[in-house]
Write a protein that holds these residues in place. Structure first.
Motif, PDB file in Angstrom:
ATOM      1  N   LEU A 166       0.827  -1.203   0.000  1.00 56.01           N
ATOM      2  CA  LEU A 166       0.000   0.000   0.000  1.00 56.01           C
ATOM      3  C   LEU A 166       0.861   1.254   0.000  1.00 56.01           C
ATOM      4  O   LEU A 166       1.915   1.306   0.636  1.00 56.01           O
ATOM      5  CB  LEU A 166      -0.921  -0.005   1.218  1.00 56.01           C
ATOM      6  N   ARG A 167       0.375   2.273  -0.716  1.00 56.43           N
ATOM      7  CA  ARG A 167       1.104   3.526  -0.857  1.00 56.43           C
ATOM      8  C   ARG A 167       0.674   4.528   0.216  1.00 56.43           C
ATOM      9  O   ARG A 167      -0.370   4.384   0.855  1.00 56.43           O
ATOM     10  CB  ARG A 167       0.845   4.134  -2.239  1.00 56.43           C
ATOM     11  N   PHE A 168       1.475   5.575   0.372  1.00 54.91           N
ATOM     12  CA  PHE A 168       1.146   6.622   1.328  1.00 54.91           C
ATOM     13  C   PHE A 168      -0.234   7.207   1.061  1.00 54.91           C
ATOM     14  O   PHE A 168      -0.987   7.500   1.990  1.00 54.91           O
ATOM     15  CB  PHE A 168       2.198   7.740   1.276  1.00 54.91           C
ATOM     16  N   ASP A 169      -0.582   7.374  -0.217  1.00 63.83           N
ATOM     17  CA  ASP A 169      -1.852   8.017  -0.529  1.00 63.83           C
ATOM     18  C   ASP A 169      -3.048   7.104  -0.276  1.00 63.83           C
ATOM     19  O   ASP A 169      -4.180   7.577  -0.150  1.00 63.83           O
ATOM     20  CB  ASP A 169      -1.861   8.508  -1.983  1.00 63.83           C
ATOM     21  N   GLN A 170      -2.834   5.786  -0.185  1.00 62.56           N
ATOM     22  CA  GLN A 170      -3.921   4.857   0.093  1.00 62.56           C
ATOM     23  C   GLN A 170      -4.165   4.675   1.591  1.00 62.56           C
ATOM     24  O   GLN A 170      -5.296   4.428   2.021  1.00 62.56           O
ATOM     25  CB  GLN A 170      -3.614   3.479  -0.520  1.00 62.56           C
ATOM     26  N   LEU A 171      -3.130   4.812   2.397  1.00 62.86           N
ATOM     27  CA  LEU A 171      -3.205   4.407   3.789  1.00 62.86           C
ATOM     28  C   LEU A 171      -4.064   5.277   4.703  1.00 62.86           C
ATOM     29  O   LEU A 171      -4.632   4.762   5.675  1.00 62.86           O
ATOM     30  CB  LEU A 171      -1.790   4.287   4.362  1.00 62.86           C
ATOM     31  N   PRO A 172      -4.175   6.581   4.474  1.00 64.87           N
ATOM     32  CA  PRO A 172      -5.029   7.356   5.387  1.00 64.87           C
ATOM     33  C   PRO A 172      -6.447   6.821   5.515  1.00 64.87           C
ATOM     34  O   PRO A 172      -7.055   6.919   6.588  1.00 64.87           O
ATOM     35  CB  PRO A 172      -4.992   8.757   4.770  1.00 64.87           C
ATOM     36  N   TYR A 173      -6.995   6.243   4.451  1.00 62.33           N
ATOM     37  CA  TYR A 173      -8.347   5.681   4.544  1.00 62.33           C
ATOM     38  C   TYR A 173      -8.418   4.647   5.667  1.00 62.33           C
ATOM     39  O   TYR A 173      -9.330   4.682   6.505  1.00 62.33           O
ATOM     40  CB  TYR A 173      -8.743   5.040   3.220  1.00 62.33           C
ATOM     41  N   TYR A 174      -7.469   3.708   5.703  1.00 60.85           N
ATOM     42  CA  TYR A 174      -7.501   2.626   6.681  1.00 60.85           C
ATOM     43  C   TYR A 174      -7.250   3.138   8.093  1.00 60.85           C
ATOM     44  O   TYR A 174      -7.959   2.780   9.037  1.00 60.85           O
ATOM     45  CB  TYR A 174      -6.454   1.574   6.333  1.00 60.85           C
ATOM     46  N   LEU A 175      -6.233   3.966   8.241  1.00 62.20           N
ATOM     47  CA  LEU A 175      -5.841   4.411   9.571  1.00 62.20           C
ATOM     48  C   LEU A 175      -6.901   5.320  10.191  1.00 62.20           C
ATOM     49  O   LEU A 175      -7.232   5.194  11.375  1.00 62.20           O
ATOM     50  CB  LEU A 175      -4.490   5.112   9.511  1.00 62.20           C
ATOM     51  N   HIS A 176      -7.436   6.224   9.408  1.00 65.66           N
ATOM     52  CA  HIS A 176      -8.473   7.102   9.953  1.00 65.66           C
ATOM     53  C   HIS A 176      -9.787   6.354  10.162  1.00 65.66           C
ATOM     54  O   HIS A 176     -10.583   6.728  11.041  1.00 65.66           O
ATOM     55  CB  HIS A 176      -8.657   8.320   9.054  1.00 65.66           C
TER      56      HIS A 176
ATOM     57  N   PHE B 119      -8.996  -6.541  14.203  1.00 64.20           N
ATOM     58  CA  PHE B 119      -7.789  -5.837  13.780  1.00 64.20           C
ATOM     59  C   PHE B 119      -7.442  -6.181  12.336  1.00 64.20           C
ATOM     60  O   PHE B 119      -8.188  -6.874  11.658  1.00 64.20           O
ATOM     61  CB  PHE B 119      -6.617  -6.115  14.730  1.00 64.20           C
ATOM     62  N   ASP B 120      -6.307  -5.649  11.861  1.00 65.66           N
ATOM     63  CA  ASP B 120      -5.828  -5.818  10.492  1.00 65.66           C
ATOM     64  C   ASP B 120      -6.865  -5.320   9.479  1.00 65.66           C
ATOM     65  O   ASP B 120      -7.478  -6.086   8.744  1.00 65.66           O
ATOM     66  CB  ASP B 120      -5.453  -7.269  10.208  1.00 65.66           C
ATOM     67  N   PHE B 121      -7.012  -4.007   9.422  1.00 61.96           N
ATOM     68  CA  PHE B 121      -7.986  -3.359   8.547  1.00 61.96           C
ATOM     69  C   PHE B 121      -7.393  -2.984   7.189  1.00 61.96           C
ATOM     70  O   PHE B 121      -8.009  -2.198   6.461  1.00 61.96           O
ATOM     71  CB  PHE B 121      -8.530  -2.089   9.220  1.00 61.96           C
ATOM     72  N   TYR B 122      -6.259  -3.542   6.802  1.00 58.66           N
ATOM     73  CA  TYR B 122      -5.555  -3.042   5.627  1.00 58.66           C
ATOM     74  C   TYR B 122      -6.038  -3.636   4.310  1.00 58.66           C
ATOM     75  O   TYR B 122      -5.444  -3.413   3.259  1.00 58.66           O
ATOM     76  CB  TYR B 122      -4.048  -3.207   5.825  1.00 58.66           C
ATOM     77  N   PHE B 123      -7.152  -4.379   4.346  1.00 59.95           N
ATOM     78  CA  PHE B 123      -7.908  -4.728   3.141  1.00 59.95           C
ATOM     79  C   PHE B 123      -9.270  -4.045   3.148  1.00 59.95           C
ATOM     80  O   PHE B 123     -10.114  -4.329   2.296  1.00 59.95           O
ATOM     81  CB  PHE B 123      -8.112  -6.235   3.028  1.00 59.95           C
ATOM     82  N   ALA B 124      -9.499  -3.155   4.103  1.00 63.02           N
ATOM     83  CA  ALA B 124     -10.812  -2.518   4.229  1.00 63.02           C
ATOM     84  C   ALA B 124     -11.110  -1.632   3.024  1.00 63.02           C
ATOM     85  O   ALA B 124     -10.204  -1.201   2.299  1.00 63.02           O
ATOM     86  CB  ALA B 124     -10.874  -1.698   5.511  1.00 63.02           C
ATOM     87  N   GLY B 125     -12.378  -1.357   2.838  1.00 68.51           N
ATOM     88  CA  GLY B 125     -12.803  -0.466   1.763  1.00 68.51           C
ATOM     89  C   GLY B 125     -14.309  -0.369   1.751  1.00 68.51           C
ATOM     90  O   GLY B 125     -15.008  -1.156   2.406  1.00 68.51           O
TER      91      GLY B 125
END
Length: 327
Positions: A60-70, A218-224
């Motif tokens: 994942l790129r920097f521009d994609q990650l704010p969605y998951y973290l926020h 946890f592990d929300f890095y496939f979320a969308g």
């Protein structure tokens, strides 16, 4: 959560100088998973020891990650038990480490329940429904990046590794899902932020007083953003099946679905397309496991999953009708 990018405790201590988390006491890699480099991080501050998880993102790129973290921050603020991102002194929750995006989140209590009973499934179903409702006012938008467009794009890359019967199954199911996703009924399905990967190893149960209570997701890095029914189907396809055969375990499935329905009532159109979504959930993970198995990346602790598991599940969903009789 395999370790692709190695870091030392000294490197992490220097990186953490911009945080108010105290001093590093321990750092160890997490072996499970295949997407990111993850580490358990023990910190001590004012004589108090706290546990965190450090993640270095590999794809994942920097521009994609704010969605998951926020999204995680939003859900935590709305009372859903999920890891909360730890900001640096400047308020940023995403920073660069060894040339890659990285973040620190709180570590939830408990351990994964890999042999769930109906009671565990009911707790997961109820919290999943609460999570869906809590995400309704989340302002950021990002689609599920492993949905139909990705299946269509990835299929030609993995097809050469399959036999004729598997290629036919893959092509037929993608055609079916393409038609379903383009239908008015699909458009009418409710949706919003979804976890999209809520397997047994992404949920923790805390044991206290002889009782197991849900510790969190946890592990929300496939979320969308996706259809809530898809998120529920993905969860049922892992939590509520007989692992050797892929067959649905009816008591567990009913426990999860009824608990979900009690919080966020399922609609008639969702009931009609339950089997389509179970098939979609199985297809999504068959495609991704084929991709990881035949086109792997190097990693210090890489453990690719067996793709035939979700092939079996998909074939089961094709052979056995599934319905939601109470909607």
């Amino acid at each position: 959560m395999a370790v692709f990018t190695t870091v030392s405790q000294d490197e992490i201590a220097r990186w953490l100088l911009d945080h108010d988390l105290g001093e590093v006491r321990a750092l160890r890699g997490i072996a499970s998973g295949i997407e990111n480099s993850n580490f358990f991080l023990t910190m001590e501050q004012d004589g108090v020891t706290r546990e965190y998880v450090l993640t270095i993102f590999e794809r994942l790129r920097f521009d994609q990650l704010p969605y998951y973290l926020h999204l995680m921050d939003h859900l935590a603020r709305h009372g859903i038990s999920v890891p909360a991102p730890m900001p640096a002194r400047d308020g940023e929750i995403l920073r660069e480490l060894k040339g890659k995006p990285a973040t620190i989140v709180s570590r939830l209590p408990g351990a994964s329940q890999l042999a769930p009973q109906p009671g565990h499934c009911a707790q997961v179903g109820a919290m999943l429904a609460r999570m869906h409702l809590a995400g309704q006012d989340y302002p950021r938008q990002q689609p599920n990046l492993r949905s139909l467009a990705w299946w269509q794009q990835t299929a030609p890359e993995i097809a050469p590794f399959l036999d004729a019967d598997q290629r036919r199954l893959l092509a037929d199911e993608i055609a079916h899902q393409t038609a379903f996703f383009g239908s008015p009924d699909y458009a009418a399905l409710q949706g919003g932020p979804c976890h999209c990967d809520l397997f047994r190893d992404n949920v923790l149960f805390d044991t206290a007083g002889g009782q197991q209570t849900l510790g969190g997701f946890f592990d929300f890095y496939f979320a969308g953003h996706d259809k809530w029914l898809f998120d529920l189907a993905v969860t049922v396809n892992d939590w509520c099946i007989d692992l050797p055969t892929g067959a649905l375990d009816v008591p567990r499935a009913e426990a999860m679905l009824r608990a979900y329905h009690a919080v966020r009532p399922l609609t008639a159109v969702e009931g009609r397309h339950w089997q389509d979504m179970l098939r979609a959930g199985a297809l999504r993970f068959w495609v991704s496991r084929l991709w990881d198995f035949y086109l792997p990346r190097e990693a210090d602790m890489l453990q690719p999953h067996d793709p035939t598991h979700f092939e079996r599940i998909l074939r089961r969903r094709l052979d056995a009708a599934a319905a939601l009789p109470w909607v």
